[in-house]
Design a protein around this motif. Structure first.
Motif, PDB file in Angstrom:
ATOM      1  N   UNK A  83      -8.725   8.327  14.306  1.00 34.86           N
ATOM      2  CA  UNK A  83      -7.517   8.122  15.101  1.00 34.86           C
ATOM      3  C   UNK A  83      -7.602   8.866  16.433  1.00 34.86           C
ATOM      4  N   UNK A  84      -8.082  10.104  16.369  1.00 34.69           N
ATOM      5  CA  UNK A  84      -8.227  10.876  17.607  1.00 34.69           C
ATOM      6  C   UNK A  84      -9.260  10.223  18.513  1.00 34.69           C
ATOM      7  N   UNK A  85     -10.347   9.698  17.919  1.00 33.65           N
ATOM      8  CA  UNK A  85     -11.367   9.006  18.707  1.00 33.65           C
ATOM      9  C   UNK A  85     -10.784   7.779  19.402  1.00 33.65           C
ATOM     10  N   UNK A  86      -9.926   7.033  18.707  1.00 34.46           N
ATOM     11  CA  UNK A  86      -9.272   5.889  19.332  1.00 34.46           C
ATOM     12  C   UNK A  86      -8.394   6.331  20.505  1.00 34.46           C
ATOM     13  N   UNK A  87      -7.710   7.459  20.315  1.00 37.39           N
ATOM     14  CA  UNK A  87      -6.893   7.997  21.405  1.00 37.39           C
ATOM     15  C   UNK A  87      -7.738   8.388  22.602  1.00 37.39           C
ATOM     16  N   UNK A  88      -8.911   8.959  22.352  1.00 37.03           N
ATOM     17  CA  UNK A  88      -9.813   9.333  23.447  1.00 37.03           C
ATOM     18  C   UNK A  88     -10.349   8.088  24.147  1.00 37.03           C
ATOM     19  N   UNK A  89     -10.674   7.050  23.373  1.00 34.53           N
ATOM     20  CA  UNK A  89     -11.122   5.796  23.977  1.00 34.53           C
ATOM     21  C   UNK A  89     -10.029   5.194  24.865  1.00 34.53           C
ATOM     22  N   UNK A  90      -8.772   5.315  24.426  1.00 36.46           N
ATOM     23  CA  UNK A  90      -7.644   4.831  25.228  1.00 36.46           C
ATOM     24  C   UNK A  90      -7.565   5.584  26.547  1.00 36.46           C
ATOM     25  N   UNK A  91      -7.788   6.904  26.509  1.00 36.94           N
ATOM     26  CA  UNK A  91      -7.770   7.703  27.730  1.00 36.94           C
ATOM     27  C   UNK A  91      -8.850   7.224  28.699  1.00 36.94           C
ATOM     28  N   UNK A  92     -10.055   7.005  28.182  1.00 36.15           N
ATOM     29  CA  UNK A  92     -11.146   6.537  29.038  1.00 36.15           C
ATOM     30  C   UNK A  92     -10.828   5.175  29.648  1.00 36.15           C
ATOM     31  N   UNK A  93     -10.222   4.310  28.847  1.00 32.63           N
ATOM     32  CA  UNK A  93      -9.864   2.984  29.350  1.00 32.63           C
ATOM     33  C   UNK A  93      -8.858   3.089  30.491  1.00 32.63           C
ATOM     34  N   UNK A  94      -7.814   3.889  30.316  1.00 33.78           N
ATOM     35  CA  UNK A  94      -6.805   4.015  31.358  1.00 33.78           C
ATOM     36  C   UNK A  94      -7.361   4.707  32.597  1.00 33.78           C
ATOM     37  N   UNK A  95      -8.252   5.674  32.393  1.00 35.71           N
ATOM     38  CA  UNK A  95      -8.881   6.298  33.556  1.00 35.71           C
ATOM     39  C   UNK A  95      -9.693   5.266  34.341  1.00 35.71           C
ATOM     40  N   UNK A  96     -10.372   4.391  33.633  1.00 34.03           N
ATOM     41  CA  UNK A  96     -11.124   3.335  34.323  1.00 34.03           C
ATOM     42  C   UNK A  96     -10.175   2.442  35.116  1.00 34.03           C
ATOM     43  N   UNK A 144      -9.128  17.838  17.630  1.00 34.73           N
ATOM     44  CA  UNK A 144      -7.724  17.630  17.971  1.00 34.73           C
ATOM     45  C   UNK A 144      -7.380  18.217  19.326  1.00 34.73           C
ATOM     46  N   UNK A 145      -7.891  19.413  19.618  1.00 36.84           N
ATOM     47  CA  UNK A 145      -7.670  20.036  20.924  1.00 36.84           C
ATOM     48  C   UNK A 145      -8.220  19.150  22.043  1.00 36.84           C
ATOM     49  N   UNK A 146      -9.397  18.580  21.828  1.00 31.96           N
ATOM     50  CA  UNK A 146      -9.995  17.698  22.830  1.00 31.96           C
ATOM     51  C   UNK A 146      -9.092  16.501  23.105  1.00 31.96           C
ATOM     52  N   UNK A 147      -8.552  15.901  22.041  1.00 35.51           N
ATOM     53  CA  UNK A 147      -7.643  14.776  22.213  1.00 35.51           C
ATOM     54  C   UNK A 147      -6.385  15.154  22.971  1.00 35.51           C
ATOM     55  N   UNK A 148      -5.820  16.319  22.660  1.00 39.05           N
ATOM     56  CA  UNK A 148      -4.610  16.765  23.346  1.00 39.05           C
ATOM     57  C   UNK A 148      -4.880  16.990  24.829  1.00 39.05           C
ATOM     58  N   UNK A 149      -5.960  17.685  25.152  1.00 42.32           N
ATOM     59  CA  UNK A 149      -6.254  18.020  26.550  1.00 42.32           C
ATOM     60  C   UNK A 149      -6.549  16.756  27.365  1.00 42.32           C
ATOM     61  N   UNK A 150      -7.299  15.817  26.792  1.00 39.60           N
ATOM     62  CA  UNK A 150      -7.608  14.583  27.514  1.00 39.60           C
ATOM     63  C   UNK A 150      -6.339  13.770  27.793  1.00 39.60           C
ATOM     64  N   UNK A 151      -5.479  13.641  26.805  1.00 33.80           N
ATOM     65  CA  UNK A 151      -4.245  12.888  27.012  1.00 33.80           C
ATOM     66  C   UNK A 151      -3.296  13.614  27.961  1.00 33.80           C
ATOM     67  N   UNK A 152      -3.283  14.939  27.899  1.00 33.96           N
ATOM     68  CA  UNK A 152      -2.464  15.708  28.836  1.00 33.96           C
ATOM     69  C   UNK A 152      -2.972  15.534  30.260  1.00 33.96           C
ATOM     70  N   UNK A 153      -4.287  15.520  30.437  1.00 29.56           N
ATOM     71  CA  UNK A 153      -4.879  15.296  31.749  1.00 29.56           C
ATOM     72  C   UNK A 153      -4.518  13.914  32.279  1.00 29.56           C
ATOM     73  N   UNK A 154      -4.590  12.914  31.420  1.00 27.98           N
ATOM     74  CA  UNK A 154      -4.212  11.556  31.819  1.00 27.98           C
ATOM     75  C   UNK A 154      -2.738  11.498  32.204  1.00 27.98           C
ATOM     76  N   UNK A 155      -1.895  12.147  31.429  1.00 29.72           N
ATOM     77  CA  UNK A 155      -0.457  12.158  31.725  1.00 29.72           C
ATOM     78  C   UNK A 155      -0.186  12.793  33.087  1.00 29.72           C
TER      79      UNK A 155
END
Length: 264
Positions: free
Chosen positions: A145-158, A215-226
């Motif tokens: 689930x966290x990996x899917x969230x990270x993939x979503x971050x990469x997609x939106x960054x693109x 989990x920390x990685x997922x939080x930080x990546x999504x926070x950066x995107x936000x």
């Protein structure tokens, strides 16, 4: 009853005491608990928490609490702004007032806290955490689930850095709130996983620090995107995307390496 008392004593001992000392306490108290009711044990030796607190060394326990608070802050602080701001916006839409608007000042703590959240659990639990058992297969869906969230971050960054906003308009026409909702859900899932990994690293063995770091990685990546989506102070000069790609790749790579190291 005896089994319930011992299980609670096991949790209390592993929380208050280092792994070796907790194992010794459980071995000693198995004989004391044998043949006695829970009521007798409460009267004669006290509750499991009282036993563990009496046996804990105050300095060592305070050091653990300091580590726990620092690691919890690394996960929770980056999540404060996105979650509270979305709740505040929802309240405003229903006729209330905006009760939270920090302009991302708390979320920006995610970057300086991120290295601490990687290095500290690796070092601390390597010396002070029990080896325990390997992560169970039940943990794999959470990692996924966290990996899917990270993939979503990469997609939106693109989408943002390649300026392909037509993609978002196609996928979510006039529904930008869905994008924000997914970011908040990603943060909640990754944050809950991170805190679970932190607690279980103390109670069940150091292999759980991998879930904390992931989990920390997922939080930080999504926070950066936000932060990028809410600020949008993007330079229009040639090559402005470079620093954002570098930071995104840095967070992801360090998170992957830290998670891998935690599993060793």
């Amino acid at each position: 009853m005896r089994r319930d008392y011992l299980s609670r004593l096991s949790l209390a001992a592993r929380w208050y005491l280092p792994p070796a000392e907790a194992a010794e306490v459980l071995e000693d108290y198995q004989e004391i608990v044998e043949g006695r009711s829970e009521e007798e044990l409460f009267q004669e030796v006290g509750t499991p928490r009282e036993i563990a607190r009496r046996l804990a060394q105050p300095k060592a326990y305070r050091r653990w609490l300091a580590v726990f608070v620092m690691l919890a802050a690394c996960v929770l602080l980056p999540a404060v702004d996105p979650i509270l701001e979305e709740l505040s916006l929802t309240a405003w839409q229903f006729g209330s007032h905006m009760f939270w608007n920090s302009n991302g000042s708390i979320a920006r703590l995610s970057m300086p806290l991120f290295p601490l959240g990687i290095v500290l659990p690796l070092a601390w639990f390597q010396r002070n955490g029990g080896k325990g058992q390997a992560l169970s297969k039940k943990a794999l869906p959470i990692f996924a689930l966290i990996l899917l969230g990270i993939a979503w971050v990469w997609f939106l960054f693109w989408v943002i850095l390649a300026e392909r906003f037509d993609v978002i308009d196609f996928l979510f026409p006039d529904l930008a709130w869905i994008v924000r909702l997914i970011i908040c859900l990603n943060i909640l899932i990754a944050g809950a996983a991170g805190m679970t990994g932190l607690i279980k690293s103390r109670l069940e063995g150091r292999s759980w620090r991998a879930m904390y770091i992931w989990g920390l990685t997922g939080v930080v990546l999504n926070s950066f995107l936000w932060q990028i989506l809410t600020c949008m102070n993007l330079d229009s000069s040639v090559g402005w995307q470079g620093p954002y790609w570098i930071r995104l790749a840095f967070i992801t790579a360090v998170g992957l390496l830290g998670t891998g190291a935690a599993l060793c």
